[in-house]
Design an enzyme around this catalytic site. Sequence first.
Site, PDB file in Angstrom:
ATOM      1  N   ASP A 386       0.040  -7.862   6.511  1.00 45.52           N
ATOM      2  CA  ASP A 386       0.709  -6.618   6.879  1.00 45.52           C
ATOM      3  C   ASP A 386      -0.333  -5.668   7.490  1.00 45.52           C
ATOM      4  OD1 ASP A 386      -0.743  -5.645   4.806  1.00 45.52           O
ATOM      5  OD2 ASP A 386       0.921  -5.453   3.421  1.00 45.52           O
ATOM      6  N   LYS A 387       0.112  -4.482   7.866  1.00 47.14           N
ATOM      7  CA  LYS A 387      -0.776  -3.597   8.629  1.00 47.14           C
ATOM      8  C   LYS A 387      -1.521  -2.605   7.741  1.00 47.14           C
ATOM      9  CE  LYS A 387       2.973  -0.354   9.607  1.00 47.14           C
ATOM     10  NZ  LYS A 387       3.779   0.319  10.623  1.00 47.14           N
ATOM     11  N   THR A 388      -1.431  -2.756   6.409  1.00 41.63           N
ATOM     12  CA  THR A 388      -2.039  -1.768   5.526  1.00 41.63           C
ATOM     13  C   THR A 388      -3.443  -2.156   5.105  1.00 41.63           C
ATOM     14  OG1 THR A 388      -1.046  -2.837   3.610  1.00 41.63           O
ATOM     15  CG2 THR A 388       0.173  -1.029   4.616  1.00 41.63           C
ATOM     16  N   GLU A 494      -0.825   7.199  -1.000  1.00 38.83           N
ATOM     17  CA  GLU A 494      -0.577   8.359  -1.854  1.00 38.83           C
ATOM     18  C   GLU A 494      -1.858   9.130  -2.127  1.00 38.83           C
ATOM     19  OE1 GLU A 494       1.485   7.174  -5.425  1.00 38.83           O
ATOM     20  OE2 GLU A 494       3.375   7.829  -4.549  1.00 38.83           O
ATOM     21  N   PHE A 535      10.136   4.733  -4.904  1.00 38.61           N
ATOM     22  CA  PHE A 535       9.997   4.040  -3.617  1.00 38.61           C
ATOM     23  C   PHE A 535      10.168   2.542  -3.834  1.00 38.61           C
ATOM     24  CE2 PHE A 535       7.423   1.460  -0.804  1.00 38.61           C
ATOM     25  CZ  PHE A 535       7.739   1.937   0.454  1.00 38.61           C
ATOM     26  N   LYS A 557       9.926  11.979   0.820  1.00 36.30           N
ATOM     27  CA  LYS A 557       9.051  11.504   1.901  1.00 36.30           C
ATOM     28  C   LYS A 557       9.343  10.032   2.130  1.00 36.30           C
ATOM     29  CE  LYS A 557       5.144  10.200  -1.074  1.00 36.30           C
ATOM     30  NZ  LYS A 557       3.740  10.441  -1.452  1.00 36.30           N
ATOM     31  N   ARG A 591      -0.519   5.526  10.893  1.00 41.84           N
ATOM     32  CA  ARG A 591       0.699   5.340  10.107  1.00 41.84           C
ATOM     33  C   ARG A 591       1.367   6.695   9.946  1.00 41.84           C
ATOM     34  NH1 ARG A 591       0.643   1.780   4.856  1.00 41.84           N
ATOM     35  NH2 ARG A 591       2.841   1.817   5.388  1.00 41.84           N
TER      36      ARG A 591
END
EC number: 7.6.2.1
Length: 640
Positions: A386-388, A494, A535, A557, A591
């Site tokens: 993934d892109k994180t 976060e 979330f 958010k 992001r």
Amino acid sequence: EPERIIKANDPEFNFQFKYAKNFIKTSKYNVFTFIPLTLFEQFQRLANFYFLCLLVIQLIPITPLSPLTTAVPLLMVLSASAIKDGYDDYQRKRSDNQVNNRKAWVLRDGVKKEETWSKVVVGDIIYMENDAFVAADTLLLATSEPNGLCYIETSELDGETNLKCRQCLTETAEFSESDIGQFDGEINCEPPNNLLNKFEGNLIWNGNTYALDNDKILLRGCILRNTQWCYGIVIFAGRDTKLMMNSGKATFKRTSIDRLLNWLIIGIVIFLFGMCFLCGVASGIWENFKGYDFAEAFLPWDEHIPEGKADGAAFSAFLNFIGYIIVLQTVVPISLYVSVEIIRLAQSFLINWDEEMYYKKSDTYAKARTTTLNEELGQIEYIFSDKTGTLTQNIMTFNKCSIHAQCYGDVIDPDSGEILEVTEHTPSVDFSQNAYAEESFKFYDQNLLDKINSIEINDPQYEENFFRLLALCHTIMPEEKDDILEYHAQSPDEEALVGAARNFGFVFKSRTPNSINIIAKGNLEEYELLHILDFNNVRKRMSVILRRNGKICIYCKGADSIIYERLADGQDVLKKETQEHLNKYACEGLRTLVLAYKNISDEYYEEWKQKHYEASISLENREENVEAVYEEIEKNMLLI
């Protein structure tokens, strides 16, 4: 098992359901199943099956060679493979015994007793200390930390080394050991499943029903960290734990070398049969034209060969075809598999002894847990990421923001008005007036700090709402060490957002299960925490419902597309301008997420609260019911 029912401190009641004990078994064989199972697996190799077929043919008394010529090599090959498989399974069994014999403290009849993991049963209350492995899937009852918190490391479950926070019910958080020994709550929950991030259940105690979710569960394989001790009641044990239900059974795995060998064997067998077929046909032709007359005069055919020239020649050709297969059987290399197995076994020892792979800090050597997959090491064909930052350090920093259609974060050349590229020589904003500011935080647009400082505390603007939301809407846990405020976050996103709010003067200070305290521009603000709307990958957003000075507000958010669908009408211009900024940030590789809020009346909240309670204690379709209630309140919000 439609649902699981457990009573605390009532082993007789729990015993009637015959729940699985905490004993685990990952080995494939036992004394009775070893021979049949290993033979079944070995004959899945085409060469072994081919020689088995030849052995059967040789048992018919028409072939030129003794069956021993095939039986002995085949038996040696099968024995060598069986010994290697038995060694692998013995290693698994030894590992099982090591885990089953770990020690755990169990509270029975109000007295703590030390038991092995294998003797822990569903309904037992176990006591765990810091840095200890969790023996089974347990419901957290009480901890040494304030507000019933504890921290766990889940690296054995999901590979993540960052600490995760778990919190018990406030009703049980202050229990002492004697209270836990007399606890008689009844737990109704979902049956065993392999979903690591989902748990649904209820606790019925003193006539009240309390909803249980994944944040109150410690899973087997987790390690307790930064927590002196905790108590928990076992919900799932042994093979029913989520760790074991995700592990699956040990299966016979084939490598690319094995698959290549199978194809090579198929090719060699086809070549052998073709060669023997040609020899058989040539034999039949010779018998028809020459051999029949020769046999009639000098060497009569055996009794089992049919009378007549053509029939006798055809049958003789068939017998010769089988004879040639037996004679030429060594074309198929039965020893090839043995050679490969011996090489794999030797490689596994070399891996275990390799000093280059020794980790000095923990005194750990590499350990080859199987001898069947060595050559697959390093054979990477695909990478899914993934892109994180799966393959990087996964560090997030707060770069830019758009507040009420005003863009902040770009460095503007005062002469030309053009946007300048940020370099190591670009001067950053000075946050030294903020006692809680971090030296590592860098921001390069002075306009945002000037705007925040110019706003009167009694005249809140969008900029203040922006950072107030970042300081309140999250699941971070604060900790003060030597007068230094540190944050424990489950995700770097976060941590970066709350850190940015901290540096701009909105400091997240502390939290309890029912409140959040922040310091906003030097003034302490205490909020009553009514609900956290979590979330997840489906919702793609997180919300908190807070009350302060009699006013209730929801802060939210999440992803831009998700939040935009839930905004109130009449914000088209603001939405359009903000979307342009979002597109700009995305083109720069940043992001993005969108912030929104809504004020709620007391009457509406009380009505929604009752719906949420009913959905949270339902045992059927709880997730869908709670999602529908969340959806109802996260509507008609105002964009920040």
